[in-house]
Design a protein around this motif. Structure first.
Motif, PDB file in Angstrom:
ATOM      1  N   VAL A 117      -8.997   5.832  -0.820  1.00 12.74           N
ATOM      2  CA  VAL A 117      -8.473   4.507  -1.131  1.00 12.74           C
ATOM      3  C   VAL A 117      -8.686   3.556   0.032  1.00 12.74           C
ATOM      4  CG1 VAL A 117      -6.354   3.220  -1.411  1.00 12.74           C
ATOM      5  CG2 VAL A 117      -6.767   5.216  -2.799  1.00 12.74           C
ATOM      6  N   SER A 164       7.166   4.197  -6.407  1.00 18.25           N
ATOM      7  CA  SER A 164       5.765   3.776  -6.281  1.00 18.25           C
ATOM      8  C   SER A 164       4.956   4.768  -5.470  1.00 18.25           C
ATOM      9  CB  SER A 164       5.673   2.412  -5.589  1.00 18.25           C
ATOM     10  OG  SER A 164       6.197   1.426  -6.420  1.00 18.25           O
ATOM     11  N   LEU A 189       9.401  -4.832  -7.256  1.00 17.46           N
ATOM     12  CA  LEU A 189       8.474  -4.323  -6.237  1.00 17.46           C
ATOM     13  C   LEU A 189       7.975  -5.449  -5.346  1.00 17.46           C
ATOM     14  CD1 LEU A 189       5.983  -1.705  -7.671  1.00 17.46           C
ATOM     15  CD2 LEU A 189       7.472  -1.503  -5.686  1.00 17.46           C
ATOM     16  N   ARG A 190       7.663  -6.574  -5.977  1.00 20.77           N
ATOM     17  CA  ARG A 190       7.120  -7.695  -5.198  1.00 20.77           C
ATOM     18  C   ARG A 190       8.167  -8.233  -4.240  1.00 20.77           C
ATOM     19  NH1 ARG A 190       3.539 -10.262 -10.181  1.00 20.77           N
ATOM     20  NH2 ARG A 190       2.143  -8.464 -10.224  1.00 20.77           N
ATOM     21  N   MET A 193       8.575  -5.731  -1.403  1.00 22.77           N
ATOM     22  CA  MET A 193       7.446  -5.768  -0.483  1.00 22.77           C
ATOM     23  C   MET A 193       7.521  -7.014   0.387  1.00 22.77           C
ATOM     24  SD  MET A 193       4.738  -4.089   0.462  1.00 22.77           S
ATOM     25  CE  MET A 193       3.024  -4.274   1.025  1.00 22.77           C
ATOM     26  N   ARG A 197       7.662  -6.933   4.392  1.00 24.67           N
ATOM     27  CA  ARG A 197       6.651  -7.632   5.203  1.00 24.67           C
ATOM     28  C   ARG A 197       7.298  -8.664   6.109  1.00 24.67           C
ATOM     29  NH1 ARG A 197       1.103  -8.990   2.169  1.00 24.67           N
ATOM     30  NH2 ARG A 197       0.610  -9.312   4.342  1.00 24.67           N
ATOM     31  N   GLU A 201       6.041  -8.048   9.826  1.00 22.17           N
ATOM     32  CA  GLU A 201       4.829  -8.737  10.232  1.00 22.17           C
ATOM     33  C   GLU A 201       5.190 -10.036  10.932  1.00 22.17           C
ATOM     34  OE1 GLU A 201       2.260  -8.894   6.788  1.00 22.17           O
ATOM     35  OE2 GLU A 201       2.862  -6.868   6.269  1.00 22.17           O
TER      36      GLU A 201
ATOM     37  N   HIS B  16      -5.022 -13.210  -3.592  1.00 17.46           N
ATOM     38  CA  HIS B  16      -4.772 -11.877  -3.045  1.00 17.46           C
ATOM     39  C   HIS B  16      -4.288 -10.934  -4.146  1.00 17.46           C
ATOM     40  CE1 HIS B  16      -4.888 -13.627   1.014  1.00 17.46           C
ATOM     41  NE2 HIS B  16      -4.236 -14.637   0.464  1.00 17.46           N
ATOM     42  N   ALA B  18      -1.597  -8.716  -5.889  1.00 17.18           N
ATOM     43  CA  ALA B  18      -0.146  -8.860  -5.901  1.00 17.18           C
ATOM     44  C   ALA B  18       0.476  -7.894  -4.891  1.00 17.18           C
ATOM     45  CB  ALA B  18       0.394  -8.582  -7.300  1.00 17.18           C
ATOM     46  N   GLU B  19       1.655  -8.246  -4.414  1.00 16.40           N
ATOM     47  CA  GLU B  19       2.321  -7.416  -3.394  1.00 16.40           C
ATOM     48  C   GLU B  19       2.523  -5.977  -3.883  1.00 16.40           C
ATOM     49  OE1 GLU B  19       2.969  -8.265  -0.401  1.00 16.40           O
ATOM     50  OE2 GLU B  19       3.051 -10.451  -0.345  1.00 16.40           O
ATOM     51  N   ASP B  20       2.821  -5.823  -5.161  1.00 17.79           N
ATOM     52  CA  ASP B  20       3.053  -4.458  -5.656  1.00 17.79           C
ATOM     53  C   ASP B  20       1.751  -3.663  -5.656  1.00 17.79           C
ATOM     54  OD1 ASP B  20       2.514  -6.369  -7.796  1.00 17.79           O
ATOM     55  OD2 ASP B  20       2.617  -4.648  -9.143  1.00 17.79           O
ATOM     56  N   LEU B  22      -0.621  -4.051  -3.366  1.00 16.19           N
ATOM     57  CA  LEU B  22      -0.826  -3.646  -1.965  1.00 16.19           C
ATOM     58  C   LEU B  22       0.021  -2.423  -1.634  1.00 16.19           C
ATOM     59  CD1 LEU B  22      -0.877  -7.016   0.033  1.00 16.19           C
ATOM     60  CD2 LEU B  22      -2.804  -5.601  -0.690  1.00 16.19           C
ATOM     61  N   LEU B  23       1.264  -2.444  -2.108  1.00 20.90           N
ATOM     62  CA  LEU B  23       2.165  -1.316  -1.825  1.00 20.90           C
ATOM     63  C   LEU B  23       1.635  -0.029  -2.464  1.00 20.90           C
ATOM     64  CD1 LEU B  23       4.956  -0.536  -0.570  1.00 20.90           C
ATOM     65  CD2 LEU B  23       5.888  -0.798  -2.863  1.00 20.90           C
ATOM     66  N   ARG B  24       1.208  -0.143  -3.733  1.00 18.54           N
ATOM     67  CA  ARG B  24       0.702   1.055  -4.413  1.00 18.54           C
ATOM     68  C   ARG B  24      -0.630   1.506  -3.833  1.00 18.54           C
ATOM     69  NH1 ARG B  24       0.411  -0.637 -10.285  1.00 18.54           N
ATOM     70  NH2 ARG B  24      -0.433   1.454 -10.547  1.00 18.54           N
ATOM     71  N   HIS B  25      -1.394   0.557  -3.319  1.00 16.27           N
ATOM     72  CA  HIS B  25      -2.636   0.935  -2.639  1.00 16.27           C
ATOM     73  C   HIS B  25      -2.310   1.775  -1.405  1.00 16.27           C
ATOM     74  CE1 HIS B  25      -6.842   0.645  -1.705  1.00 16.27           C
ATOM     75  NE2 HIS B  25      -6.558   0.290  -0.468  1.00 16.27           N
ATOM     76  N   CYS B  48      -3.793  -9.028   4.140  1.00 18.25           N
ATOM     77  CA  CYS B  48      -3.503  -7.929   3.217  1.00 18.25           C
ATOM     78  C   CYS B  48      -3.647  -6.573   3.911  1.00 18.25           C
ATOM     79  CB  CYS B  48      -4.392  -8.013   1.979  1.00 18.25           C
ATOM     80  SG  CYS B  48      -3.880  -9.347   0.867  1.00 18.25           S
ATOM     81  N   GLY B  51      -0.410  -6.055   5.139  1.00 23.10           N
ATOM     82  CA  GLY B  51       0.478  -5.671   4.049  1.00 23.10           C
ATOM     83  C   GLY B  51       0.345  -4.186   3.724  1.00 23.10           C
ATOM     84  N   VAL B  52      -0.902  -3.696   3.683  1.00 19.57           N
ATOM     85  CA  VAL B  52      -1.124  -2.275   3.410  1.00 19.57           C
ATOM     86  C   VAL B  52      -0.521  -1.427   4.536  1.00 19.57           C
ATOM     87  CG1 VAL B  52      -2.896  -0.484   3.230  1.00 19.57           C
ATOM     88  CG2 VAL B  52      -3.124  -2.601   1.936  1.00 19.57           C
TER      89      VAL B  52
END
Lengths: 212, 224
Positions: A117, A164, A189-190, A193, A197, A201, B16, B18-20, B22-25, B48, B51-52
């Motif tokens: 990934v 998740s 989830l959004r 996150m 962040r 960050e 970009h 979506a935030e979800d 990025l999280l699942r990635h 991003c 974010g990851v």
């Protein structure tokens, strides 16, 4: 700009939530560096004792049968041994780095070794600026901060975040497990996150993030 | 590398993932094609990538908090016995360059040798990332300047990352490195920008729902 600056300019960062295990991030980093620098077998054994049982639990939780989960835990720890030189404590904490190796092991197993990934070892993704030596342990602070951020999530947000990491078809599965609509899963989830962040960050990341 | 929209008439699009996503990635739980799109976007997007990394740090905390499972007897000894034969760290496969863009090595390995005609002004390379679901499609799509894809809806998610050129649909204008994600409710008719061919990595789940006889024919011919 990176997490180093973030930690420096935010001396008011919240303390770890009381009653939580603060982790032995610093000790784990030391063990990894001992493996990287001296092929230290005792350090490996100590790290194995801490992480292999958790890795097995994590692989099982993601749906891997117990025997294969233990194999993957073994493979992950051997990869830790092989790749220890690539561990950069300025970029990731020990648990985070081991997590990414485990995640890739699981994906490789599921996808017959062909697609990773996100290759954290990829040189093109390495930040251009080297980490100053005195900041080498900053990722330990980062790990502490993510724990604080996780405890600051609402229980509902924390639950969708955890799921998740465990469900391959997260939205559908989470929808089923929690009995809430897909739209709610996504928005939770959004929000979660964004909160993570915001905690982790740099504040001006949005401004600098769009340029190379 | 998110260049601003070319004219102020365009609302700021969601460039970009979506935030979800990025999280699942970071978690490794995105579908294979969607993960490839996000991984490609990460080549362009430091924000991003951060974010990851946040997601991965979250994964590290979750791993550390797992209640330890019992290992089988002798597990440590077996691991220790393998240390001496363990190969030294393999170097990551070098990224593949395509249209001047460094792509994930995994994507380069999937590239077929040539573009195939798909429709007027549209060509494709079909990718088959390992682990993709049966109903998942992953293409490199090349659309000539100014050409439109037939209007279509979706029965599952879709994610696209622009590699060169750009396109516009009702959700916004997308250029190199931008990601467009849609879900099953979306219906759109992407139009390539006029200046150069638009090349996208595009992944979607489930059959498309084209409107009209010709678009349906187009779909059937191409296994969309």
């Amino acid at each position: 700009m990176d997490i180093v600056a973030h930690v420096r300019v935010r001396p008011d960062s919240p303390p770890p939530a009381p009653g939580r295990v603060t982790g032995s991030g610093g000790e784990d980093v030391r063990l990894l560096l001992a493996i990287a620098g001296g092929r230290d077998r005792a350090a490996f054994a100590a790290l194995f004792g801490r992480f292999a049982p958790r890795l097995k639990a994590w692989f099982q939780r993601t749906g891997t049968p117990p025997a294969q989960a233990e194999d993957l835990a073994q493979e992950t720890m051997l990869a830790v041994w092989r790749k220890a030189e690539l561990f950069d404590p300025g970029r990731a904490g020990a648990a985070t780095w081991i997590f990414t190796i485990a995640r890739n092991q699981r994906i490789d197993a599921a996808r017959r070794d062909a697609l990773r990934v996100f290759d954290g070892d990829d040189p093109s993704l390495t930040p251009p600026e080297p980490t100053p030596p005195d900041d080498a342990f900053v990722a330990v602070e980062q790990d502490r901060r993510v724990r604080a951020a996780l405890t600051a999530l609402t229980p509902e947000q924390a639950e969708v975040v955890r799921l998740s990491f465990f469900e391959d078809r997260p939205h559908g599965e989470i929808e089923r497990v929690l009995g809430i609509p897909l739209g709610t899963v996504k928005s939770r989830l959004r929000l979660a996150m964004r909160r993570l962040r915001a905690q982790l960050e740099t504040p001006n990341k949005a401004a600098t993030g769009d340029s190379h | 590398m998110n260049t601003p929209p070319p004219s102020p008439g365009h609302p700021p699009p969601g460039h970009h993932p979506a935030e979800d996503a990025l999280l699942r990635h970071a978690a490794g739980t995105l579908p294979a094609g969607h993960a490839l799109v996000v991984a490609t976007h990460l080549r362009f997007c430091p924000s991003c990538r951060d974010g990851v990394r946040t997601g991965e740090t979250t994964g590290g905390a979750i791993l550390e908090d797992m209640a330890p499972a019992d290992l089988s007897p002798g597990a440590l000894d077996r691991a220790m016995a393998r240390l001496d034969t363990a190969a030294v760290a393999a170097h990551a496969a070098p990224p593949v360059r395509f249209q001047g863009v460094a792509l994930p090595a995994a994507l380069g390995a999937l590239l077929a040798p040539r573009w195939r005609w798909t429709g007027p002004g549209v060509r494709r390379i079909v990718l088959n990332p390992p682990g993709a679901a049966r109903a998942e499609r992953v293409w490199l799509l090349r659309v000539e300047p100014g050409r439109a894809l037939p209007s279509h809806g979706h029965t599952g998610w879709e994610a696209a990352c622009v590699l060169s050129g750009g396109f516009t649909d009702r959700t916004g204008h997308y250029e190199r490195g931008d990601v467009a994600e849609t879900d099953e409710s979306a219906r759109h008719r992407p139009i390539a920008s006029r200046d150069e061919p638009c090349i996208c990595l595009i992944a979607w789940m489930g059959p498309l729902t084209p409107r009209g006889v010709l678009p349906r024919l187009f779909q059937q011919l191409n296994g969309m």
